[in-house]
Design a protein around this motif. Structure first.
Motif, PDB file in Angstrom:
ATOM      1  N   LEU A  13       0.840  -1.205   0.000  1.00  0.00           N
ATOM      2  CA  LEU A  13       0.000   0.000   0.000  1.00  0.00           C
ATOM      3  C   LEU A  13       0.875   1.256   0.000  1.00  0.00           C
ATOM      4  CD1 LEU A  13      -2.566   1.632   0.165  1.00  0.00           C
ATOM      5  CD2 LEU A  13      -2.693   1.150   2.624  1.00  0.00           C
ATOM      6  N   TRP A  14       1.965   1.238   0.767  1.00  0.00           N
ATOM      7  CA  TRP A  14       2.869   2.391   0.808  1.00  0.00           C
ATOM      8  C   TRP A  14       3.391   2.715  -0.594  1.00  0.00           C
ATOM      9  CZ3 TRP A  14       4.285   6.510   3.264  1.00  0.00           C
ATOM     10  CH2 TRP A  14       5.543   7.087   3.055  1.00  0.00           C
ATOM     11  N   GLU A  15       3.824   1.699  -1.312  1.00  0.00           N
ATOM     12  CA  GLU A  15       4.344   1.925  -2.659  1.00  0.00           C
ATOM     13  C   GLU A  15       3.231   2.365  -3.611  1.00  0.00           C
ATOM     14  OE1 GLU A  15       7.396   2.184  -3.407  1.00  0.00           O
ATOM     15  OE2 GLU A  15       8.054   1.567  -1.413  1.00  0.00           O
ATOM     16  N   ALA A  16       2.022   1.842  -3.403  1.00  0.00           N
ATOM     17  CA  ALA A  16       0.895   2.243  -4.251  1.00  0.00           C
ATOM     18  C   ALA A  16       0.534   3.709  -4.031  1.00  0.00           C
ATOM     19  CB  ALA A  16      -0.316   1.354  -3.971  1.00  0.00           C
ATOM     20  N   LEU A  17       0.571   4.164  -2.765  1.00  0.00           N
ATOM     21  CA  LEU A  17       0.299   5.578  -2.468  1.00  0.00           C
ATOM     22  C   LEU A  17       1.369   6.474  -3.080  1.00  0.00           C
ATOM     23  CD1 LEU A  17      -0.798   5.270   1.292  1.00  0.00           C
ATOM     24  CD2 LEU A  17      -2.269   5.901  -0.639  1.00  0.00           C
ATOM     25  N   ARG A  18       2.623   6.050  -2.989  1.00  0.00           N
ATOM     26  CA  ARG A  18       3.713   6.835  -3.575  1.00  0.00           C
ATOM     27  C   ARG A  18       3.595   6.889  -5.098  1.00  0.00           C
ATOM     28  NH1 ARG A  18       8.621   7.834  -1.427  1.00  0.00           N
ATOM     29  NH2 ARG A  18       9.660   6.792  -3.171  1.00  0.00           N
ATOM     30  N   ALA A  19       3.206   5.755  -5.693  1.00  0.00           N
ATOM     31  CA  ALA A  19       3.056   5.725  -7.150  1.00  0.00           C
ATOM     32  C   ALA A  19       1.913   6.635  -7.597  1.00  0.00           C
ATOM     33  CB  ALA A  19       2.821   4.297  -7.611  1.00  0.00           C
TER      34      ALA A  19
END
Length: 615
Positions: A546-552
């Motif tokens: 989820l962290w990487e998805a939010l950053r993306a």
């Protein structure tokens, strides 16, 4: 940096709102920090203010909110044209009608902005001091209601500061030509002398002064003697800051370019920045630093003033800064988001010689040259000190930290020391016996038994302290002296030709009631511990997707808008989303940093991501 500005008419004005309402609905925060509310209330009430607040402390809100709360347009004087667009873009993302006028705009676009100003369709207008002082600009401002003048980076007005700008000297015209418009001057660093000069030169004698704590507890200070500095820098980055954004400062342009090339050869994304590069290349390198992850800028001090990038994880100096003010300002560009960051300084004898020559050859008055040397000595004292560096750094700005910080190299790995009690007593006694009227060179000459003309002229060869320090070299005595100055046992009276004077703190030492440990040699460079300056709370493996998805999602929106990612949301806001997992607009609005405008612009995209990752 020359992309067109959107039409200011497209945004709604938040005028008529209270400061608290503007804080919540425009900027997405629920509470003021520190002295922000008192400063804002002062300016909203029509009074002037001088604000000293560390980088990342929220200075911008101190003039942005009053500009929105008062009638008229707020005028912000900023020293760097290249940064205005990013500042304006961030405001516009929050729904504020902001624009800038500078030489980068084509005539038709500048005319559009001027018409918006005359039509009272702007809340904030950014100007360089050179533009402001043009008769055409002053005439334009006389024709519209103004809410305030904000003078950012106000230390530029001071010849004693580290970023002197002659154009700032003429900003007292604001008080003369617009006496009813409140003014707020802001800076992240200024000692007492610089504050006094800002007050005098800007006609701010009636202004309220707001001096926040200078402490940046999230920054770890590390200082070491040069010992193969490139290897030291490489170890530092690889073992603690791999893939992080950072700034490396060098004293010369040639060293900037060679260091950037070398870092690229080591596999890093490094870019040079100095005043000798073409303006468009400097702007491109700054744009990439602001908008891309993991970029390292190698720069002279020409880079960094006003930089809003919140996630700079390290600042490294490969040469000694010329003053503690410069060091504090430059290291303050790390960790604006409050997450852990590191400031590394490597220094050597060649730095001392070079900066000493620069001070001696300065075009300023004799008093100015003495001040430069005094500032350099204070900087050297900070390097050589054996006690907490943060305590010494804050003491320079007249702030006391009751206990050692636990987050600097001398706290974490205490340096080797020696019992300097006897040597210190000799030096302090010599300062006293010579009448506290002489500078370091003369006191050391007396200690070492010199037969110089000056020593003989004043009869100091007859003193009981004459020659009692002949067993130590001049360099050793200067090292001892610097440590005593920075630790508060001695002070240098700049108004008495650099005379050394005793402080109350030295009495126990002179009475034999206290001992003192002095640094033997600057600590050798050590390898940075892995992950020492990672973002505050590590992301648990189960939350990483989820962290990487939010950053993306943030990166995609930022690229579409042509703005740095932090203009969309800071990392702190994304971490709060990660923890709270809001599923509705109302819940998303409760996240710190999410205001009405950003909810409208970006809310659907982030909610779509969050709904794919329910608790």
């Amino acid at each position: 940096m020359n992309s067109p500005q959107p039409n200011p008419l497209q945004l709604n004005s938040p005028h008529s709102n209270s400061p608290q309402s503007i804080l919540e609905h425009t900027f997405g925060y629920t509470h003021f920090r520190g002295s922000q509310q008192e400063i804002i209330d002062t300016v909203v009430g029509g009074d002037d203010a001088l604000v000293l607040m560390p980088t990342g402390g929220g200075k911008s809100l101190c003039y942005q909110i009053p500009a929105l709360a008062r009638e008229g347009c707020g005028v912000v004087i900023s020293p760097l044209i290249a940064l205005m667009q990013d500042q304006v873009e961030a405001l516009r993302a929050a729904g504020v009608r902001a624009a800038f006028l500078n030489s980068s705009l084509p005539p038709e676009q500048a005319q559009q902005i001027e018409q918006a100003l005359l039509g009272e369709q702007l809340d904030l207008l950014y100007l360089a001091p050179e533009r402001l002082l043009q008769p055409r600009t002053l005439d334009l401002l006389h024709r519209v209601p103004l809410s305030l003048f904000a003078i950012d980076e106000a230390h530029c007005v001071s010849q004693w500061g580290h970023d002197f700008r002659a154009d700032y000297l003429h900003l007292n015209c604001l008080h003369e030509q617009f006496p009813s418009v409140p003014r707020i001057a802001l800076t992240a660093t200024a000692d007492r002398r610089t504050r006094a000069e800002i007050t005098q030169r800007l006609d701010l004698s009636e202004a309220r002064h707001f001096v926040s704590s200078f402490d940046r507890p999230n920054i770890r200070y590390r200082i070491a003697q040069k010992d193969n500095p490139r290897r030291q820098l490489l170890d530092f980055i690889r073992n603690g800051h791999q893939d992080h954004s950072g700034i490396v400062y060098c004293l010369s342009r040639n060293k900037v370019e060679s260091t950037a090339d070398w870092l690229c050869q080591q596999g890093f994304n490094a870019l040079p920045y100095h005043a000798g590069l073409p303006a468009d290349l400097r702007a491109e390198h700054q744009r990439r630093f602001l908008r891309e992850d993991g970029v390292i800028v190698v720069a002279t001090i020409a880079f960094g003033m006003g930089i809003d990038k919140p996630d700079v994880r390290f600042v490294a100096h490969l040469d000694l800064p010329k003053s503690i003010e410069a060091y504090y300002q430059e290291t303050g560009r790390a960790g604006r988001d409050g997450d852990p960051a590191t400031a590394l300084l490597l220094y050597g004898l060649e730095d001392v010689v070079k900066l000493g020559q620069m001070a001696a050859n300065s075009e300023g008055s004799e008093e100015h040259r003495r001040q430069e040397r005094s500032r350099l000595n204070a900087m050297l004292g900070l390097c050589e000190i054996t006690s907490c560096r943060r305590q010494a750094l804050l003491r320079y700005f007249a702030e006391e930290l009751p206990e050692a910080c636990g987050n600097c190299d001398t706290c974490l790995e205490p340096p080797q020391t020696w019992d300097g009690t006897e040597a210190t007593a000799k030096l302090l006694s010599c300062v006293y016996r010579t009448g506290q009227r002489f500078g370091a060179s003369h006191v050391i000459d007396v200690l070492r038994g010199s037969r110089s003309e000056k020593v003989l002229k004043f009869g100091h060869d007859q003193l009981s302290t004459y020659g009692i320090g002949a067993d130590r070299s001049t360099a050793e005595w200067r090292g001892i002296l610097r440590q005593l100055v920075v630790r508060g046992y001695l002070e240098v009276n700049s108004e008495a030709f650099g005379a050394l004077q005793l402080t109350e703190a030295c009495r126990p030492l002179l009475r034999g009631e206290e001992q003192i440990e002095l640094r033997k040699l600057p600590a050798p460079a050590r390898r940075a511990e892995s992950g020492a300056s990672r973002a505050a709370a590590d992301i648990a493996p189960e939350h990483a997707p989820l962290w990487e998805a939010l950053r993306a999602c943030r990166k995609q929106l930022a690229d579409e808008k042509g703005v740095p990612p932090y203009v969309v949301f800071h990392d702190a806001t994304l971490r709060e989303m990660l923890a709270a997992r809001p599923q509705t607009e109302e819940a998303l609005l409760s996240i710190s940093g999410v205001g009405d405008s950003k909810l409208q612009r970006f809310g659907d995209a982030f909610l779509a991501v969050l709904r794919d990752f329910p608790h």
